[in-house]
Design an enzyme around this catalytic site. Structure first.
Site, PDB file in Angstrom:
ATOM      1  N   CYS A 279       0.800  -1.219   0.000  1.00 35.83           N
ATOM      2  CA  CYS A 279       0.000   0.000   0.000  1.00 35.83           C
ATOM      3  C   CYS A 279       0.835   1.272   0.000  1.00 35.83           C
ATOM      4  O   CYS A 279       0.499   2.233  -0.693  1.00 35.83           O
ATOM      5  CB  CYS A 279      -0.988  -0.005   1.141  1.00 35.83           C
ATOM      6  SG  CYS A 279      -0.228  -0.163   2.747  1.00 35.83           S
TER       7      CYS A 279
ATOM      8  N   HIS B 243      -2.357   0.665   7.106  1.00 35.24           N
ATOM      9  CA  HIS B 243      -2.646   0.980   5.715  1.00 35.24           C
ATOM     10  C   HIS B 243      -2.168   2.393   5.414  1.00 35.24           C
ATOM     11  O   HIS B 243      -1.937   3.195   6.337  1.00 35.24           O
ATOM     12  CB  HIS B 243      -4.162   0.868   5.488  1.00 35.24           C
ATOM     13  CG  HIS B 243      -4.555   0.854   4.053  1.00 35.24           C
ATOM     14  ND1 HIS B 243      -3.924   0.067   3.110  1.00 35.24           N
ATOM     15  CD2 HIS B 243      -5.523   1.534   3.374  1.00 35.24           C
ATOM     16  CE1 HIS B 243      -4.483   0.259   1.935  1.00 35.24           C
ATOM     17  NE2 HIS B 243      -5.461   1.158   2.064  1.00 35.24           N
TER      18      HIS B 243
ATOM     19  N   ASP C 238      -7.754   5.687  -2.732  1.00 37.40           N
ATOM     20  CA  ASP C 238      -6.994   4.546  -2.233  1.00 37.40           C
ATOM     21  C   ASP C 238      -6.530   3.711  -3.416  1.00 37.40           C
ATOM     22  O   ASP C 238      -7.266   2.853  -3.909  1.00 37.40           O
ATOM     23  CB  ASP C 238      -7.865   3.705  -1.290  1.00 37.40           C
ATOM     24  CG  ASP C 238      -7.033   2.648  -0.588  1.00 37.40           C
ATOM     25  OD1 ASP C 238      -5.857   2.470  -0.962  1.00 37.40           O
ATOM     26  OD2 ASP C 238      -7.562   1.994   0.339  1.00 37.40           O
TER      27      ASP C 238
END
Lengths: 322, 672
Positions: free
Chosen positions: B419, B462, B478
């Protein structure tokens, strides 16, 4: 009187009223004192530190630990007292001793089968004396003796006995000062010397005379059958002489009086008299004692010996005797 | 008294103390230095040798003083790295070890006891989990047992343990009452914090970093919702906003920090206005040693007490005034639909268009080409995200290292990452295209452990991107969700499985087993309840509790209540210790005889005074009526039978005795 001595006297007077003298004690609310020990204060300090740490880190577990320890201390206050207050203690009369010998105060902790026993160690000592005697009530037989060091002769009223216990966690010290109503007779320390008996009325003349005995060699005489073999003068026989046996002399078991000899310090004279009293009693002699105006009539046996020695112990001395 | 010497060989109390000390030291492995633990081990070995009688002399105090000097210098050398708190704990453990070797007197034992107790308390700074607490309680019990063994050495250990257990059981209710009712103060002063105990997210992120967290299933926080749980797609827990990029690493912007410090000095807190749909929940954050808190945007802290301890930053993050050294609970209300456009967008834009001086040339070229083709922001972003899908980017926890020009390497060479790689590449690209963008790190998701409780663990860490899109303000993107929709919809585990990747844990197989799953859930649940009700009990909860008990709190009521509590405690103590309230431990047949004796004494006026029962019976016979005599005779016979004939028929006999006693009472009454 120094301030300290004054304070001590006051405390003793107060104790006299609060815990009156007795041969036998069952401890109770009046006779038991309880206060946190040094360790108890340290423990509280540590709880304080835990509280501060717990508050500053907002740490509930630390706070809980701290409160638990405090609650435990509170509970211990009661268990500690309850345990100590179950103590029943009895003294057997103390036996007289010669000066310089330790007197033993025999104490007995009674454990009743019905009641819960007292646990833990107790420390026993004389009033305000260091070096306690430690007794473990769980493993020890419930009697023990507390030694009392004597220095000079006299009639001594034994001080109070301090008994203390730190059971169960050492956080509190329970203690009591007990007066077992004991008077100790301390005889003068015997000083070896010649036994000198004076006639009861007549002062001055030595009345000791010889009598057959086995202490000092006196003379030889013809052997008669039946005499003990060790009396035979073997040297004489070996030289080819007649069978002769040795005779010994012994001071005659005689009546008379012991007196103080002049020209000596009083304590020395008393020590010598004590020695003579012991020696005469061992021989079973029949004797009396004249000490100035104190007179012990003629007599023999243990009771008589004790009476004579008591008289010696009581004799007014040069300041050392109460 | 304090000079009392301890026996050395075979002294159980000091050996137990030594072993407890060693165990406590071992549990403090994280704060303690290795050499301090070795010193403790040596000390305990010395104790063992003394205990077993292998040798009889404790080391001389000169040796120990020398050792103390050496250790002290070593500790002083390390102390600058360790910080005050850890130095102090190391010092305490070190001093205890040295003292342990020298322990010959009762005073030493007691000092060591207190220090070990304090070390146990310190253990709670570093771990407050249920398991640890139980372990420390066990250690505490053994430690107290060692203390009782010191003061009553002749008593058997089981008896000591029993009376200690009774005392502890009596103390526990008092401790709980004190805990619930004594005021919970706020910290008295600022305490030094442990430097090395920080966990979780960091103030700066180099792509790849969060992958380390994914290996950890350590709990980060539990959130208890008053409203229904938010949808999985909405569970973006913001922790840190990163606005400065140097080509490799994203970090908190220094300008932002300065502004925050100024605002804190002026006490001008950012207060976003919000209304509409909202989640109301309480977060119980685990200790991290850091100041970041977690909340869903836009968050408002609702509880009064905590309001002063939490600062709302202009980047929408919540910051605690003090590092989280223990669990912290705070109430939050989050408005997920409100736009993030209430800050000074001009300032935000200026900050978030910052670019590194050099590096990543391929990306720069590629972005300028793309930007020429798509001048509209929305279209450009669409293309950017589309690029990740078209080129077949892969989601993996173990990407290849990218030491030089990491964004270039990621976008055009490796095309596989985690991520932070995606977020970093996207935010950088947006900035190159002139769109203000930043990275937000935090947590995404969370496992429901109860109907209304989410539990978020480190592997939920995250990173995502925020960009200013015209007047909508900050909008969340995202990129990871584009590449691996499962990561956002179902969580890390699922996402990795889809890619044929796994967490490198030997227990992977276990997680899928239903039994293990339910056990894990149960443990998580217990831990949650523990955190919430025991560790999280604070001044607010205390006030709520009192309000529930008393209604509205007035000083008068409180005073009465506390007096009542003190009275209650006194009653509790009385019930423990007043003899009248103690159960009668005398055997039952003795009790019956005692009662009969009382009656007879009262009736005839003749006391028993140590007489045997039989003799007493004979003494009384002339003074009693025939009926009473008969009853007394049976009573005595039955008593003797029970006392001397053993237990075989004692129950029936006891009944007979009681009957005889009643008969006796009647007979006495009728005769008088």
């Amino acid at each position: 009187m120094t301030l300290r001595a004054h304070w001590q006297a006051r405390t003793l007077r107060w104790l006299q009223q609060r815990i009156p003298p007795s041969r036998h004690y069952s401890l109770n609310l009046k006779s038991v004192f309880i206060f946190p020990s040094w360790f108890g204060w340290g423990y509280l300090l540590m709880c304080g530190c835990l509280f501060i740490l717990g508050t500053n880190y907002q740490n509930n577990l630390m706070l809980l630990l701290c409160y638990f320890l405090l609650a435990l201390m509170l509970i211990t206050l009661f268990t500690s007292y309850q345990n100590f207050a179950r103590l029943t203690i009895r003294a057997t009369p103390v036996k007289p001793v010669y000066a310089g010998e330790p007197a033993m105060l025999a104490l007995m902790v009674r454990t009743d089968a019905d009641e819960k026993p007292v646990h833990g160690q107790i420390e026993v000592t004389w009033w305000q004396q260091p070096a306690p005697l430690t007794v473990d009530l769980d493993s020890h037989p419930p009697h023990f003796s507390l030694p009392y060091v004597t220095q000079t002769r006299g009639i001594i009223k034994l001080p109070r006995v301090t008994i203390s216990s730190l059971f169960p966690l050492g956080l509190y010290r329970c203690w009591t000062h007990l007066d077992f109503q004991q008077t100790l007779t301390v005889y003068p320390r015997p000083i070896p010397c010649q036994v000198t008996l004076y006639p009861e009325d007549d002062e001055g003349s030595d009345t000791s005379s010889e009598q057959p005995g086995h202490d000092d060699f006196y003379a030889l005489r013809g052997y008669q059958v039946g005499e003990p073999l060790q009396r035979i003068a073997w040297k004489n026989i070996a030289k080819g002489g007649d069978w002769v046996s040795k005779t010994f002399s012994q001071p005659q078991r005689q009546t008379g009086c012991l007196r103080m000899s002049g020209g000596e310090p009083v304590e020395t004279a008393l020590g010598k008299l004590a020695f003579q009293v012991i020696a005469l009693s061992e021989q079973g002699a029949y004797f009396g004692l004249h000490l100035g105006h104190i007179k012990v009539p003629l007599g023999s046996g243990d009771a008589h010996k004790h009476q004579c020695l008591c008289a010696l112990a009581r004799f007014p001395g040069l300041g050392a005797v109460p | 008294m304090s000079a009392l010497r301890l026996p050395i060989a075979g002294h159980i109390a000091s050996m137990t103390l030594a072993l407890v000390f060693l165990t406590v030291t071992l549990t403090l492995y994280s704060p303690l230095q290795l050499w301090v633990m070795l010193l403790a081990l040596c000390a305990v070995l010395v104790r063992m040798a003394l205990y077993a009688g292998w040798y009889n002399r404790a080391p001389s105090s000169r040796t120990i003083n020398l050792l103390a000097l050496l250790s002290g210098v070593t500790l002083a050398w390390f102390s600058t790295d360790l910080g005050l708190l850890l130095s102090m704990i190391n010092l305490l453990a070190m001093a205890c070890s040295l003292k342990l070797m020298l322990m010959t007197r009762r005073k030493d034992f007691l000092q060591l006891f207190a220090s070990t107790l304090f070390l146990i308390g310190c253990g709670f700074i570093f771990s407050q989990s249920l398991v640890n607490t139980v372990m420390y309680l066990a250690l505490l019990a053994v430690l107290l047992l060692a203390l009782t063994a010191l003061f009553s050495p002749g008593r058997s250990l089981t008896r000591q343990a029993r009376s200690l257990a009774v005392s502890s059981a009596q103390a526990l209710p008092i401790a709980i009452i004190l805990f619930l009712l004594l005021p919970h103060l706020s910290p008295l002063w600022k305490m030094p914090t442990a430097k090395s105990s920080t966990t979780g997210l960091a103030e700066s992120v180099t792509p790849g970093d969060i992958a380390n967290l994914s290996q950890s299933d350590e709990l980060v926080f539990n959130a208890t919702f008053d409203s229904p749980l938010p949808m999985r797609q909405e569970r973006y827990w913001r922790a840190i906003t990163l606005e400065h990029f140097d080509g490799r690493t994203w970090s908190v912007s220094p300008t932002r920090k300065q502004i925050r410090n100024q605002y804190q000095l002026l006490n001008r807190e950012f207060e976003p206005a919000a209304s509409g749909r909202a989640f109301t929940y309480q977060v119980i954050a685990e200790a991290t040693g850091q100041r970041w808190l977690y909340a869903i945007d836009i968050a408002q802290v609702t509880d009064q007490g905590r309001g002063n301890e939490i600062w709302q930053g202009a980047d929408y993050q919540l910051i605690a005034r003090r590092p989280l050294m223990s669990k912290m609970a705070y109430d939050v209300k989050s408005y997920p639909d409100v736009q993030l456009n209430q800050t000074l967008l001009t300032l935000d834009s200026r900050l978030n268009l910052q670019l590194p001086v050099k590096g990543n040339p391929a990306t720069q070229r590629w972005v300028s080409q793309l930007r020429q083709r798509y001048p509209g922001d929305a279209a450009f972003i669409q293309q950017l995200l589309g690029y990740f899908v078209q080129e077949g980017f892969r989601y993996t926890l173990s990407p290849d290292p990218m030491p030089l020009n990491p964004v270039d390497a990621f976008l055009f060479d490796k095309q596989a990452g985690f991520c932070t790689h995606y977020a970093s590449a996207m935010a950088y690209s947006l900035r190159l295209a002139g769109i203000p963008a930043r990275i937000v790190t935090g947590y995404h998701g969370g496992e429901p452990i109860q109907e209304n409780v989410l539990s978020v663990r480190q592997y939920d860490a995250h990173a995502w991107v925020e960009a200013i899109i015209d007047d909508r303000g900050w909008v969340r993107f995202d990129p990871t969700s584009v590449v691996s929709p499962a990561r956002v919809s179902f969580g890390l585990q699922q996402a990795l499985e889809e890619n044929g990747d796994t967490l490198n844990s030997p227990f992977d197989g276990l997680y899928s087993m239903p039994l293990f799953g339910s056990v894990r859930l149960f443990l998580a649940n217990t831990d949650y309840l523990w955190s919430r009700w025991v560790l999280g009990f604070d001044a607010d909860m205390q006030q709520n509790l009192l309000q529930k008990l008393l209604g509205e709190l007035t000083p008068r009521k409180l005073l009465l209540f506390f007096l009542a509590v003190v009275g209650g405690l006194a009653l509790l103590l009385a019930s423990y210790f007043l003899p009248r309230w103690q159960p009668n431990t005398r055997p039952e047949h003795y009790q019956v005889i005692d009662r009969a004796e009382q009656l007879l004494t009262k009736h005839t006026g003749i006391k028993r005074v140590n007489q045997p029962l039989h003799a007493y019976q004979q003494t009384l016979t002339p003074h009693l009526s025939p009926a009473s005599c008969h009853a007394l005779k049976t009573l005595v016979q039955d008593f003797e039978h029970i006392e001397y004939a053993g237990k075989a028929f004692s129950k029936a006999r006891l009944k007979a005795m009681k009957r005889a006693r009643r008969d006796l009472t009647k007979a006495l009454r009728s005769s008088s």
